[in-house]
Design a protein around this motif. Structure first.
Motif, mmCIF file in Angstrom:
data_model
loop_
_atom_site.group_PDB
_atom_site.id
_atom_site.type_symbol
_atom_site.label_atom_id
_atom_site.label_comp_id
_atom_site.label_asym_id
_atom_site.label_seq_id
_atom_site.Cartn_x
_atom_site.Cartn_y
_atom_site.Cartn_z
ATOM 1 N N SER A 63 4.995 -15.798 1.876
ATOM 2 C CA SER A 63 4.542 -17.172 2.131
ATOM 3 C C SER A 63 3.386 -17.252 3.119
ATOM 4 O O SER A 63 2.788 -18.316 3.300
ATOM 5 C CB SER A 63 5.709 -18.004 2.668
ATOM 6 N N ASP A 64 3.064 -16.127 3.776
ATOM 7 C CA ASP A 64 1.994 -16.091 4.772
ATOM 8 C C ASP A 64 0.660 -15.820 4.070
ATOM 9 O O ASP A 64 0.505 -14.783 3.424
ATOM 10 C CB ASP A 64 2.279 -14.991 5.796
ATOM 11 N N PRO A 65 -0.324 -16.721 4.197
ATOM 12 C CA PRO A 65 -1.603 -16.494 3.516
ATOM 13 C C PRO A 65 -2.384 -15.302 4.072
ATOM 14 O O PRO A 65 -3.240 -14.743 3.387
ATOM 15 C CB PRO A 65 -2.360 -17.808 3.745
ATOM 16 N N HIS A 66 -2.087 -14.905 5.314
ATOM 17 C CA HIS A 66 -2.781 -13.777 5.923
ATOM 18 C C HIS A 66 -1.780 -12.876 6.656
ATOM 19 O O HIS A 66 -1.835 -12.732 7.885
ATOM 20 C CB HIS A 66 -3.854 -14.264 6.898
ATOM 21 N N PRO A 67 -0.877 -12.229 5.941
ATOM 22 C CA PRO A 67 0.134 -11.410 6.612
ATOM 23 C C PRO A 67 -0.467 -10.153 7.235
ATOM 24 O O PRO A 67 -1.378 -9.536 6.683
ATOM 25 C CB PRO A 67 1.101 -11.044 5.478
ATOM 26 N N GLU A 68 0.052 -9.789 8.399
ATOM 27 C CA GLU A 68 -0.391 -8.563 9.058
ATOM 28 C C GLU A 68 0.372 -7.353 8.543
ATOM 29 O O GLU A 68 -0.106 -6.219 8.662
ATOM 30 C CB GLU A 68 -0.186 -8.670 10.570
ATOM 31 N N ILE A 69 1.553 -7.584 7.995
ATOM 32 C CA ILE A 69 2.406 -6.469 7.581
ATOM 33 C C ILE A 69 2.596 -6.473 6.069
ATOM 34 O O ILE A 69 2.422 -7.504 5.403
ATOM 35 C CB ILE A 69 3.773 -6.521 8.293
ATOM 36 N N ASP A 70 2.978 -5.311 5.548
ATOM 37 C CA ASP A 70 3.299 -5.205 4.125
ATOM 38 C C ASP A 70 4.763 -5.501 3.863
ATOM 39 O O ASP A 70 5.106 -6.149 2.868
ATOM 40 C CB ASP A 70 2.972 -3.800 3.613
ATOM 41 N N GLU A 71 5.631 -5.023 4.757
ATOM 42 C CA GLU A 71 7.066 -5.175 4.529
ATOM 43 C C GLU A 71 7.836 -4.792 5.781
ATOM 44 O O GLU A 71 7.293 -4.193 6.715
ATOM 45 C CB GLU A 71 7.514 -4.264 3.383
ATOM 46 N N ALA A 72 9.124 -5.146 5.770
ATOM 47 C CA ALA A 72 10.044 -4.663 6.787
ATOM 48 C C ALA A 72 10.719 -3.402 6.265
ATOM 49 O O ALA A 72 10.896 -3.219 5.062
ATOM 50 C CB ALA A 72 11.086 -5.727 7.114
ATOM 51 N N VAL A 73 11.095 -2.532 7.197
ATOM 52 C CA VAL A 73 11.717 -1.256 6.855
ATOM 53 C C VAL A 73 12.986 -1.106 7.679
ATOM 54 O O VAL A 73 12.959 -1.289 8.901
ATOM 55 C CB VAL A 73 10.758 -0.081 7.159
ATOM 56 N N ALA A 74 14.102 -0.783 7.012
ATOM 57 C CA ALA A 74 15.360 -0.526 7.717
ATOM 58 C C ALA A 74 15.471 0.969 7.990
ATOM 59 O O ALA A 74 15.463 1.782 7.061
ATOM 60 C CB ALA A 74 16.544 -1.010 6.897
ATOM 61 N N ARG A 94 6.405 -13.933 20.471
ATOM 62 C CA ARG A 94 5.337 -14.482 19.627
ATOM 63 C C ARG A 94 4.984 -13.529 18.493
ATOM 64 O O ARG A 94 4.841 -13.948 17.336
ATOM 65 C CB ARG A 94 4.100 -14.753 20.493
ATOM 66 N N GLU A 95 4.843 -12.259 18.819
ATOM 67 C CA GLU A 95 4.458 -11.286 17.801
ATOM 68 C C GLU A 95 5.525 -11.139 16.717
ATOM 69 O O GLU A 95 5.210 -11.040 15.527
ATOM 70 C CB GLU A 95 4.181 -9.927 18.458
ATOM 71 N N VAL A 96 6.787 -11.103 17.114
ATOM 72 C CA VAL A 96 7.868 -10.980 16.130
ATOM 73 C C VAL A 96 7.883 -12.186 15.194
ATOM 74 O O VAL A 96 8.030 -12.046 13.973
ATOM 75 C CB VAL A 96 9.234 -10.828 16.833
ATOM 76 N N LYS A 97 7.717 -13.371 15.753
ATOM 77 C CA LYS A 97 7.706 -14.580 14.940
ATOM 78 C C LYS A 97 6.536 -14.563 13.964
ATOM 79 O O LYS A 97 6.697 -14.901 12.780
ATOM 80 C CB LYS A 97 7.626 -15.803 15.855
ATOM 81 N N GLU A 98 5.352 -14.190 14.439
ATOM 82 C CA GLU A 98 4.169 -14.182 13.580
ATOM 83 C C GLU A 98 4.296 -13.169 12.451
ATOM 84 O O GLU A 98 3.947 -13.460 11.302
ATOM 85 C CB GLU A 98 2.920 -13.860 14.407
ATOM 86 N N GLU A 99 4.791 -11.989 12.776
ATOM 87 C CA GLU A 99 4.811 -10.913 11.785
ATOM 88 C C GLU A 99 5.987 -10.974 10.822
ATOM 89 O O GLU A 99 5.856 -10.608 9.647
ATOM 90 C CB GLU A 99 4.801 -9.557 12.498
ATOM 91 N N THR A 100 7.156 -11.427 11.326
ATOM 92 C CA THR A 100 8.370 -11.352 10.507
ATOM 93 C C THR A 100 9.004 -12.703 10.196
ATOM 94 O O THR A 100 9.856 -12.782 9.309
ATOM 95 C CB THR A 100 9.434 -10.488 11.194
ATOM 96 N N GLY A 101 8.648 -13.732 10.946
ATOM 97 C CA GLY A 101 9.303 -15.022 10.783
ATOM 98 C C GLY A 101 10.610 -15.132 11.545
ATOM 99 O O GLY A 101 11.259 -16.181 11.524
ATOM 100 N N ILE A 102 11.007 -14.074 12.242
ATOM 101 C CA ILE A 102 12.262 -14.066 12.990
ATOM 102 C C ILE A 102 12.018 -14.555 14.413
ATOM 103 O O ILE A 102 11.067 -14.129 15.074
ATOM 104 C CB ILE A 102 12.866 -12.649 13.026
ATOM 105 N N SER A 103 12.871 -15.441 14.875
ATOM 106 C CA SER A 103 12.798 -15.909 16.257
ATOM 107 C C SER A 103 13.763 -15.089 17.114
ATOM 108 O O SER A 103 14.930 -14.910 16.743
ATOM 109 C CB SER A 103 13.175 -17.392 16.343
#
Length: 249
Positions: free
Chosen positions: A206-217, A153-162
């Motif tokens: 696209s998230d009106p209330h994102p919890e994160i700023d970005e993904a980092v590799a 659930r958390e991964v989907k909410e924060e990153t959009g990845i299932s």
């Protein structure tokens, strides 16, 4: 529900990764004793927190009362508390509670760890770690916390990845530091790090209330490369040693 007694002296060595064969977290209906004892102090602390960051939300989460770690098994008794109570515990690290936190190690096809940088409006501003969050009431199934459900659930909410897109490597692992026990599992994604980071950027935009700023590799276990919480560098050492071993196999 059997009352467990936490004995951290019996836990594995602090800061060391250890394998986990089973995770059982029972959630009691009654209030957490720490919450009852510290409610006024927690409220006062919360007022100071929101004066600095009014975006914080005092939702509900699961805080452990007692945790046993033995023979690769984690058994815990927990209660639902306000987030403000957890933040107060995080400041005090009182012995009357512990925190179990789950996360996936998302590894790209080109062997980078995909982490996230938390937004400035969160309780962990600028911190870089794997996507994840504290256990919440919606993660409780038949009186027990489902950690796998929580991280999906958390991964989907924060990153959009299932996580259904990923291949889970066998087994869970854990590390504990200062009363917080982080449990994690490695998941392999088919896309490259560049593609995943770009996909997460689209999700954040696209998230009106994102919890994160970005993904980092992350491609190496350099402990000062980002603003990591203290439990991440040991995990990075473990993970990239594992990746190197797989590359050589």
């Amino acid at each position: 529900m059997t009352l467990l007694e936490t004995d951290r002296a019996q836990w594995p060595i602090e800061g060391k990764i250890f394998p986990v064969s089973d995770i059982e977290i029972e959630v009691a209906a009654e209030p957490h004793p720490f919450h009852l004892a510290e409610a006024e102090k927690a409220r006062e602390s919360w007022q100071k927190e929101i004066a600095v960051n009014p975006h914080l939300f005092d939702g509900r989460m699961v805080l452990q009362r007692s945790v046993l770690v033995a023979d690769g098994r984690i058994r815990a008794r927990a209660h639902i508390v306000p987030y403000s109570t957890f933040l107060w515990w995080r400041k005090t690290r009182a012995p009357g509670a512990s925190h179990i936190f789950g996360m996936p190690m998302l590894v790209s096809s080109d062997d980078a760890l995909i982490a996230i940088r938390m937004g400035a409006h969160t309780a962990n501003p600028g911190r870089v770690y794997s996507p994840g969050g504290s256990l919440e009431p919606e993660d409780i199934v038949d009186g027990r916390c489902d950690v796998a459900r929580n991280i999906a659930r958390e991964v989907k909410e924060e990153t959009g990845i299932s996580l259904s897109e990923a291949t889970a490597e066998p087994g869970w692992h854990a590390i504990h530091m200062d009363g917080t026990l982080t449990v994690f599992r490695v998941f392999r994604l088919a896309a490259t790090a560049e593609d995943i980071v770009a996909r997460v950027a689209e999700h954040v935009a696209s998230d009106p209330h994102p919890e994160i700023d970005e993904a980092v590799a992350i491609r190496e276990p350099e402990p000062t490369a980002h603003n990591y919480p203290e439990f991440i560098p040991p995990i990075l050492d473990w993970l990239f040693a594992r990746i190197r071993g797989q590359q050589m196999a």
